[in-house]
Enzyme design. Structure first.
Site, PDB file in Angstrom:
ATOM      1  N   HIS A  52       0.845  -1.195   0.000  1.00 41.69           N
ATOM      2  CA  HIS A  52       0.000   0.000   0.000  1.00 41.69           C
ATOM      3  C   HIS A  52       0.884   1.250   0.000  1.00 41.69           C
ATOM      4  O   HIS A  52       2.099   1.160   0.099  1.00 41.69           O
ATOM      5  CB  HIS A  52      -0.928   0.015   1.213  1.00 41.69           C
ATOM      6  CG  HIS A  52      -0.202   0.071   2.526  1.00 41.69           C
ATOM      7  ND1 HIS A  52       0.130  -1.056   3.235  1.00 41.69           N
ATOM      8  CD2 HIS A  52       0.271   1.113   3.249  1.00 41.69           C
ATOM      9  CE1 HIS A  52       0.771  -0.706   4.340  1.00 41.69           C
ATOM     10  NE2 HIS A  52       0.865   0.608   4.365  1.00 41.69           N
ATOM     11  N   ALA A  53       0.228   2.388  -0.110  1.00 41.63           N
ATOM     12  CA  ALA A  53       0.876   3.697   0.019  1.00 41.63           C
ATOM     13  C   ALA A  53       0.034   4.525   0.969  1.00 41.63           C
ATOM     14  O   ALA A  53      -1.119   4.193   1.253  1.00 41.63           O
ATOM     15  CB  ALA A  53       0.982   4.389  -1.337  1.00 41.63           C
TER      16      ALA A  53
END
Length: 138
Positions: A52-53
């Site tokens: 994820h970011a």
């Protein structure tokens, strides 16, 4: 990848025959105020974490025990892999950087210092959405 997006930060290592000590201080050797601390451990062999970011959260990732790899991607062709295995070093990961953690050694503990409290809406879990977000910014 630009160093402001992901870079190793050396933390103070105080050597003592009774055991070493490392200190992390917000706004001193950690470049942000610390709002949350969490850790992962007992990661089964072959498993990955991350994927994820973050839109607004910055993090420092530390291998306080054992080792693991952190792959980062800025969405604009900049990628890097960092092998973390020293408890006196942290990997700074800025906003809008995709990260994946893998190759955890037996007994590895991953400590994360985060600039924001947990907010599900702040995460980007879809890689295509991440690319659209990053490439819509100047």
């Amino acid at each position: 990848m630009k160093p402001e997006k992901a870079r190793i930060i050396d933390l103070p290592k105080i050597v003592d025959p009774r055991g070493n000590l490392t200190v992390a201080e917000q706004l001193k050797n950690i470049p942000f105020g610390i709002a949350r601390v969490y850790w992962t451990y007992d990661v089964p062999g072959g498993e990955r974490r991350g994927g994820h970011a973050h839109r607004t959260c910055e993090e420092i990732v530390i291998a306080v025990s054992g080792s693991f790899d952190v792959m980062v991607d800025d969405g604009r062709g900049g990628t890097a892999t960092f092998h973390l295995n020293h408890p006196y070093q942290g990997l700074f990961i800025g906003t809008n950087v995709w990260r994946t953690l893998e190759d955890f050694s037996s007994g590895a503990v991953c400590l994360v210092l985060a600039s924001e409290l947990f907010d599900e809406q702040e995460y980007i879990y879809d890689y295509d959405e991440f690319l659209q977000t990053v490439n819509s910014q100047p």
